[in-house]
Scaffold this active site. Structure first.
Site, PDB file in Angstrom:
ATOM      1  N   HIS A 192       0.867  -1.194   0.000  1.00 36.67           N
ATOM      2  CA  HIS A 192       0.000   0.000   0.000  1.00 36.67           C
ATOM      3  C   HIS A 192       0.895   1.233   0.000  1.00 36.67           C
ATOM      4  CE1 HIS A 192      -3.835   2.076   1.802  1.00 36.67           C
ATOM      5  NE2 HIS A 192      -3.157   2.896   1.011  1.00 36.67           N
TER       6      HIS A 192
ATOM      7  N   HIS B 199      -9.392   0.702  -1.526  1.00 40.04           N
ATOM      8  CA  HIS B 199      -9.397   1.378  -0.229  1.00 40.04           C
ATOM      9  C   HIS B 199     -10.820   1.276   0.328  1.00 40.04           C
ATOM     10  CE1 HIS B 199      -5.609   3.057  -1.507  1.00 40.04           C
ATOM     11  NE2 HIS B 199      -5.529   3.918  -0.505  1.00 40.04           N
TER      12      HIS B 199
ATOM     13  N   GLU C 277     -11.245   3.246   5.722  1.00 38.32           N
ATOM     14  CA  GLU C 277     -10.239   4.180   6.249  1.00 38.32           C
ATOM     15  C   GLU C 277     -11.017   5.257   7.012  1.00 38.32           C
ATOM     16  OE1 GLU C 277      -8.173   6.413   3.195  1.00 38.32           O
ATOM     17  OE2 GLU C 277      -6.593   7.096   4.573  1.00 38.32           O
TER      18      GLU C 277
ATOM     19  N   ASP D 178       1.772   3.998   2.769  1.00 39.13           N
ATOM     20  CA  ASP D 178       0.736   4.836   2.137  1.00 39.13           C
ATOM     21  C   ASP D 178       1.338   6.008   1.345  1.00 39.13           C
ATOM     22  OD1 ASP D 178      -1.862   5.448   1.428  1.00 39.13           O
ATOM     23  OD2 ASP D 178      -2.507   6.128   3.410  1.00 39.13           O
ATOM     24  N   ASP D 179       1.586   7.130   2.016  1.00 39.18           N
ATOM     25  CA  ASP D 179       2.148   8.325   1.358  1.00 39.18           C
ATOM     26  C   ASP D 179       3.292   8.849   2.223  1.00 39.18           C
ATOM     27  OD1 ASP D 179       0.010   8.826  -0.842  1.00 39.18           O
ATOM     28  OD2 ASP D 179      -1.147   8.529   0.994  1.00 39.18           O
TER      29      ASP D 179
HETATM   30  N1  ADE Z   1      -4.600   8.620  -2.125  1.00 38.00           N
HETATM   31  C1  ADE Z   1      -3.360   8.630  -1.614  1.00 38.00           C
HETATM   32  N2  ADE Z   1      -3.381   8.205  -0.346  1.00 38.00           N
HETATM   33  C2  ADE Z   1      -4.658   7.884  -0.049  1.00 38.00           C
HETATM   34  C3  ADE Z   1      -5.323   7.374   1.090  1.00 38.00           C
HETATM   35  N3  ADE Z   1      -4.683   7.094   2.220  1.00 38.00           N
HETATM   36  N4  ADE Z   1      -6.647   7.200   1.027  1.00 38.00           N
HETATM   37  C4  ADE Z   1      -7.318   7.497  -0.085  1.00 38.00           C
HETATM   38  N5  ADE Z   1      -6.744   7.977  -1.186  1.00 38.00           N
HETATM   39  C5  ADE Z   1      -5.434   8.176  -1.177  1.00 38.00           C
HETATM   40 ZN    ZN Z   2      -3.747   4.734   0.367  1.00 35.18          ZN
END
Ligand code: ADE
Ligand code: ZN
Length: 334
Positions: free
Chosen positions: A19, A199, A202, A280-281
């Protein structure tokens, strides 16, 4: 084992990252460098000022900055530079395989052809494999705040590059955009032989996880942390050993949890859910895979057995061939 020792061991164990949004690896320094190279203007005076803006209150507050940051990506080499920087960091963290999300619509909406995106990412993947022995796959994500028609157009544009990616996913603003909005797009993707993830859970409710399973036929749930609110859903996810790609620092930064000590990862493992750790990011949320593991080891009661289970779950849940998995799984136990 002390935390520092366990963190060292974790770094050495083989891990798959499942992810990871490639656009979420764009560090502020690289945003500035690419802005200059491509003569794109950005509304921040310095790297420090941009980084200071990374104080998020929810998913949308992050997405607004994430899409703005991606606006500096124009040329093939921009996608190469971004992805190769990720591979270097992931390799240093002991990631042996990565299944990487890419958001084509973020780029095609700005006039960047999907061919440019795929070319830069493919070259970075090739160099990472040659230099680090690190394997990778791409997963094309549809932006769920956009229309079904837009997702169909994206799938069609990507079909010309069918051997560049293994699957499709669903990301962006979750609440108000349930999985069933994309039921027909995902049915077409499955008919093309593509793997399916989404996703769900969340910020969205457990119903979205049910829908990702039942309407999209998702093979992994990205995040999924809100499953704990629904006992029947937990039972289903445990019975199916459905992988949940949990992202602890993301959940903290986006206020899905308000304290790392309250993160549900340990509880999820204790209930028998097939969870693992992901970043994730990472450029936006405070660190790459090992930063996520370190935060969990320090704040939760994660011991060596749990660490090995998390690593094994990541290998097991990947889309790699069974023989490849078996080899890495024995390394995780050794
Ligand atoms: N795009 C990038 N990161 C994300 C996340 N955590 N949830 C939804 N969309 C995303
Ligand atoms: Zn994500």
């Amino acid at each position: 084992m002390h935390h520092a020792e366990l963190i060292d061991l974790t770094r050495r164990l083989p891990k798959a990252e499942l992810h990871l949004h490639i656009e979420g690896t764009l560090e502020p320094e690289m945003i500035f460098a690419l802005a200059e190279r491509n003569r794109v203007s950005i509304p921040y005076a310095s790297v420090e000022e941009l980084r200071a803006a990374y104080a998020f209150t929810n998913l949308q507050s992050f997405l607004d900055l994430y899409y703005a940051g991606a606006s500096v990506l124009l040329q093939e080499e921009d996608f190469f530079d971004m992805a190769f920087a990720y591979f270097e960091r992931a390799h240093a963290d002991g990631v042996v395989h990565a299944e990487i999300f890419v958001d084509p619509q973020t780029h095609t909406q700005r006039g960047v052809p999907v061919a440019t995106v795929f070319a830069g990412l493919a070259r970075a993947r090739r160099v990472a494999f040659e230099r680090f022995g690190m394997s990778s796959q791409l997963i094309v994500c549809f932006l769920r705040h956009l229309s079904e028609a837009d997702a169909f157009d994206t799938l069609e544009a990507c079909a010309a590059h069918r051997n560049e990616f293994v699957g499709v996913g669903l990301d962006s603003s979750e609440v108000g955009h349930p999985p069933e909005k994309f039921e027909r797009v995902f049915a077409n993707a499955r008919a093309m032989g593509l793997r399916v993830v989404a996703h769900a859970g969340e910020e969205g409710p457990p119903e979205y996880i049910w829908s990702a399973l039942n309407t999209l036929k998702a093979e992994r749930i990205d995040h999924g942390v809100r499953c704990l609110e629904d006992e029947a859903l937990v039972a289903e996810l445990v019975a199916k050993q459905m992988p949940l790609t949990v992202c602890p620092l993301s959940n903290l930064k986006l206020c899905v949890v308000n304290d790392m000590a309250k993160h549900p990862l340990k509880k999820m493992l204790d209930q028998g859910l097939a969870a693992m750790v992901n970043s994730d990011d990472p450029a936006y949320f405070g660190g790459y895979l090992m930063a996520n593991f370190a935060a969990c080891i320090r704040a939760l009661d994660i011991d060596e057995a749990a660490v090995r289970k998390l690593c094994a779950n990541s290998i097991q849940a990947s889309f790699m061939p069974q023989a490849w998995k078996a080899e890495r799984l024995s390394d995780v136990q050794a």
